[in-house]
Design a protein around this motif. Structure first.
Motif, mmCIF file in Angstrom:
data_model
loop_
_atom_site.group_PDB
_atom_site.id
_atom_site.type_symbol
_atom_site.label_atom_id
_atom_site.label_comp_id
_atom_site.label_asym_id
_atom_site.label_seq_id
_atom_site.Cartn_x
_atom_site.Cartn_y
_atom_site.Cartn_z
ATOM 1 N N VAL A 214 1.788 0.913 15.122
ATOM 2 C CA VAL A 214 2.038 0.170 13.874
ATOM 3 C C VAL A 214 3.005 -0.980 14.135
ATOM 4 O O VAL A 214 2.785 -2.111 13.681
ATOM 5 C CB VAL A 214 2.582 1.112 12.783
ATOM 6 N N GLU A 215 4.054 -0.716 14.876
ATOM 7 C CA GLU A 215 5.031 -1.772 15.176
ATOM 8 C C GLU A 215 4.415 -2.865 16.037
ATOM 9 O O GLU A 215 4.707 -4.055 15.841
ATOM 10 C CB GLU A 215 6.253 -1.163 15.860
ATOM 11 N N LYS A 216 3.562 -2.497 16.962
ATOM 12 C CA LYS A 216 2.857 -3.497 17.780
ATOM 13 C C LYS A 216 2.033 -4.412 16.878
ATOM 14 O O LYS A 216 2.044 -5.640 17.037
ATOM 15 C CB LYS A 216 1.963 -2.797 18.794
ATOM 16 N N CYS A 217 1.318 -3.837 15.934
ATOM 17 C CA CYS A 217 0.512 -4.634 15.008
ATOM 18 C C CYS A 217 1.397 -5.536 14.153
ATOM 19 O O CYS A 217 1.087 -6.724 13.957
ATOM 20 C CB CYS A 217 -0.328 -3.721 14.116
ATOM 21 N N GLN A 218 2.501 -5.014 13.673
ATOM 22 C CA GLN A 218 3.396 -5.796 12.829
ATOM 23 C C GLN A 218 3.954 -6.996 13.576
ATOM 24 O O GLN A 218 4.164 -8.068 12.984
ATOM 25 C CB GLN A 218 4.526 -4.912 12.314
ATOM 26 N N GLN A 219 4.174 -6.858 14.870
ATOM 27 C CA GLN A 219 4.692 -7.965 15.670
ATOM 28 C C GLN A 219 3.743 -9.164 15.657
ATOM 29 O O GLN A 219 4.174 -10.306 15.813
ATOM 30 C CB GLN A 219 4.929 -7.507 17.111
ATOM 31 N N HIS A 220 2.467 -8.891 15.474
ATOM 32 C CA HIS A 220 1.461 -9.961 15.471
ATOM 33 C C HIS A 220 0.907 -10.230 14.079
ATOM 34 O O HIS A 220 -0.074 -10.962 13.937
ATOM 35 C CB HIS A 220 0.321 -9.597 16.428
ATOM 36 N N GLY A 221 1.515 -9.662 13.062
ATOM 37 C CA GLY A 221 1.036 -9.896 11.708
ATOM 38 C C GLY A 221 -0.288 -9.236 11.410
ATOM 39 O O GLY A 221 -1.027 -9.672 10.533
ATOM 40 N N ILE A 222 -0.601 -8.168 12.136
ATOM 41 C CA ILE A 222 -1.863 -7.448 11.943
ATOM 42 C C ILE A 222 -1.631 -6.326 10.940
ATOM 43 O O ILE A 222 -0.836 -5.419 11.179
ATOM 44 C CB ILE A 222 -2.374 -6.876 13.281
ATOM 45 N N VAL A 223 -2.317 -6.400 9.813
ATOM 46 C CA VAL A 223 -2.142 -5.406 8.757
ATOM 47 C C VAL A 223 -2.808 -4.095 9.153
ATOM 48 O O VAL A 223 -3.905 -4.082 9.722
ATOM 49 C CB VAL A 223 -2.739 -5.933 7.428
ATOM 50 N N ILE A 224 -2.150 -2.989 8.846
ATOM 51 C CA ILE A 224 -2.717 -1.663 9.087
ATOM 52 C C ILE A 224 -3.603 -1.277 7.910
ATOM 53 O O ILE A 224 -3.175 -1.310 6.754
ATOM 54 C CB ILE A 224 -1.612 -0.605 9.267
ATOM 55 N N GLU A 225 -4.848 -0.914 8.215
ATOM 56 C CA GLU A 225 -5.716 -0.281 7.234
ATOM 57 C C GLU A 225 -5.768 1.204 7.585
ATOM 58 O O GLU A 225 -6.231 1.576 8.663
ATOM 59 C CB GLU A 225 -7.121 -0.887 7.272
ATOM 60 N N ALA A 226 -5.295 2.024 6.675
ATOM 61 C CA ALA A 226 -5.147 3.454 6.947
ATOM 62 C C ALA A 226 -6.378 4.222 6.506
ATOM 63 O O ALA A 226 -6.596 4.429 5.312
ATOM 64 C CB ALA A 226 -3.911 3.987 6.233
ATOM 65 N N TYR A 227 -7.189 4.646 7.496
ATOM 66 C CA TYR A 227 -8.310 5.501 7.126
ATOM 67 C C TYR A 227 -7.882 6.972 7.235
ATOM 68 O O TYR A 227 -6.863 7.292 7.826
ATOM 69 C CB TYR A 227 -9.565 5.191 7.929
ATOM 70 N N SER A 228 -8.681 7.841 6.622
ATOM 71 C CA SER A 228 -8.329 9.263 6.488
ATOM 72 C C SER A 228 -6.919 9.432 5.928
ATOM 73 O O SER A 228 -6.126 10.239 6.455
ATOM 74 C CB SER A 228 -8.460 9.990 7.832
ATOM 75 N N PRO A 229 -6.553 8.700 4.865
ATOM 76 C CA PRO A 229 -5.181 8.811 4.334
ATOM 77 C C PRO A 229 -4.887 10.195 3.767
ATOM 78 O O PRO A 229 -3.719 10.555 3.600
ATOM 79 C CB PRO A 229 -5.152 7.746 3.226
ATOM 80 N N LEU A 230 -5.940 10.971 3.490
ATOM 81 C CA LEU A 230 -5.763 12.342 2.987
ATOM 82 C C LEU A 230 -5.950 13.368 4.091
ATOM 83 O O LEU A 230 -6.084 14.568 3.823
ATOM 84 C CB LEU A 230 -6.748 12.620 1.851
ATOM 85 N N ALA A 231 -5.957 12.898 5.367
ATOM 86 C CA ALA A 231 -6.191 13.798 6.507
ATOM 87 C C ALA A 231 -7.452 14.630 6.279
ATOM 88 O O ALA A 231 -7.505 15.811 6.604
ATOM 89 C CB ALA A 231 -4.988 14.691 6.764
ATOM 90 N N ARG A 232 -8.477 13.961 5.726
ATOM 91 C CA ARG A 232 -9.768 14.587 5.408
ATOM 92 C C ARG A 232 -9.611 15.836 4.530
ATOM 93 O O ARG A 232 -10.401 16.784 4.624
ATOM 94 C CB ARG A 232 -10.539 14.914 6.685
ATOM 95 N N GLY A 233 -8.593 15.818 3.686
ATOM 96 C CA GLY A 233 -8.380 16.915 2.749
ATOM 97 C C GLY A 233 -7.704 18.127 3.349
ATOM 98 O O GLY A 233 -7.405 19.097 2.634
ATOM 99 N N ASN A 234 -7.435 18.086 4.647
ATOM 100 C CA ASN A 234 -6.909 19.271 5.327
ATOM 101 C C ASN A 234 -5.436 19.556 5.040
ATOM 102 O O ASN A 234 -4.939 20.640 5.376
ATOM 103 C CB ASN A 234 -7.100 19.135 6.839
ATOM 104 N N LYS A 235 -4.737 18.580 4.424
ATOM 105 C CA LYS A 235 -3.303 18.751 4.175
ATOM 106 C C LYS A 235 -2.958 18.753 2.686
ATOM 107 O O LYS A 235 -1.779 18.743 2.328
ATOM 108 C CB LYS A 235 -2.526 17.627 4.878
ATOM 109 N N LEU A 236 -3.975 18.801 1.844
ATOM 110 C CA LEU A 236 -3.714 18.726 0.406
ATOM 111 C C LEU A 236 -3.019 19.971 -0.131
ATOM 112 O O LEU A 236 -2.412 19.928 -1.205
ATOM 113 C CB LEU A 236 -5.020 18.487 -0.351
#
Length: 314
Positions: A214-236
């Motif tokens: 994430v920090e590497k991306c931020q250094q270049h202005g690359i936005v993070i798109e977070a997939y599986s933000p729900l950990a595929r439901g396994n952590k609900l």
């Protein structure tokens, strides 16, 4: 199939006179601190991307997906995230066409993303795959087109990126980016690219934070798109998430989405159920306390990975 030189010549003739970030000058400015999630995120090419999207991974190419896309748009979503690999681009396109016609909403108000699959790496193959996806969506351009995962063939990977740069010049796509790229993949790409990726779509949630990447991306202005933000439901049902949810009067899913959005990520929850789609959209209307955020941040050491395309150690 037209030779690559024809595509390049067409790009030269059609190039738009806009400034694109280069690897030497990404045009990126550090974001100012925010107290609550933003509804849009500004990309390093000047375009804006809605912060929450309907993800359609593993959704069928039929009525169920059409209904889900329309339900999302009706609920206020303005970002649909698909991929050639999902094999549901036609369903998404049909839904968009129906909704545009029903509501009279201009095409420009909905942000549409899709992705290049691994089998189509290479300059001409990439360009042709993009055009094929446009036909399936029944669209003239995409707002964002991504390399779905880094090819093991470094040369083909670079050819694919060059094709995306050409497509952007031609106006077939407004922003270009990558997905599942680790730090080494980004370093290799940035060493030769003329345009810095606008986003890197990777698995991110409180249990898989990938902070170095994430920090590497931020250094270049690359936005993070977070997939599986729900950990595929396994952590609900994780008791720590449930407790924070109950404390805030929210659902566990809303807590996980809010955490990611509060970090400035674009969040891609997937659902085909209308009430869950609406509930996910409501994840941005509250602010987690510093105490709650710190507790969620502390979960990152688990490094819980759900995605098969999570190919890099970082």
């Amino acid at each position: 199939m037209a030779p690559a030189v024809s595509i390049e010549r067409a790009a030269t003739l059609a190039i738009k006179k806009v400034n694109k970030p280069t690897r030497k000058d990404s045009g990126y400015q550090s974001p100012s601190p925010i107290d609550s999630p933003r509804l849009t995120v500004k990309l390093n090419d000047g375009n804006e991307i809605p912060q929450i999207a309907l993800g359609v991974y593993k959704a069928p190419n039929g009525q169920e997906t059409e209904d889900a896309v329309i339900a999302a748009l009706d609920a206020g979503y303005r970002h649909i995230d698909s991929a050639a690999r999902y094999a549901n681009e036609e369903a998404c396109g049909r839904a968009l066409k129906k909704w545009f016609e029903k509501t009279g909403t201009p095409r420009e108000e909905v942000f549409v993303t899709t992705k290049l699959w691994d089998a189509d790496h290479g300059y001409e193959a990439t360009f042709n795959a993009l055009c094929d996806s446009l036909a399936k969506f029944q669209l003239d351009y995409f707002d964002l087109y991504l390399i779905h995962s880094p090819s093991d063939d470094k040369e083909k990977r670079h050819e694919s990126w060059r094709a995306l740069e050409t497509a952007q010049k031609l106006g077939k796509v407004r922003s270009i980016g990558v997905s599942n790229f680790g730090a080494s993949h980004l370093d290799d790409l940035l060493a030769e690219a003329n345009v810095v990726p606008a986003v890197n779509q990777i698995e991110v949630h409180p249990f898989c934070q990938r902070q170095d990447l994430v920090e590497k991306c931020q250094q270049h202005g690359i936005v993070i798109e977070a997939y599986s933000p729900l950990a595929r439901g396994n952590k609900l049902e994780d008791p720590r998430i449930v407790r924070i949810a109950e404390k805030n009067g929210k659902t566990p899913a809303q807590i996980l989405i809010n955490w990611s959005a509060a970090r400035g990520n674009v969040v891609l929850p997937k659902s085909l159920t209308a009430h869950r789609i609406k509930s996910n959209m409501e994840s941005l209307d509250f602010t987690l306390s510093a105490e709650d955020m710190a507790e969620l941040d502390a979960l990152g050491s688990e490094n819980y990975v759900t995605g098969s395309l999570h190919r890099s150690k970082d």
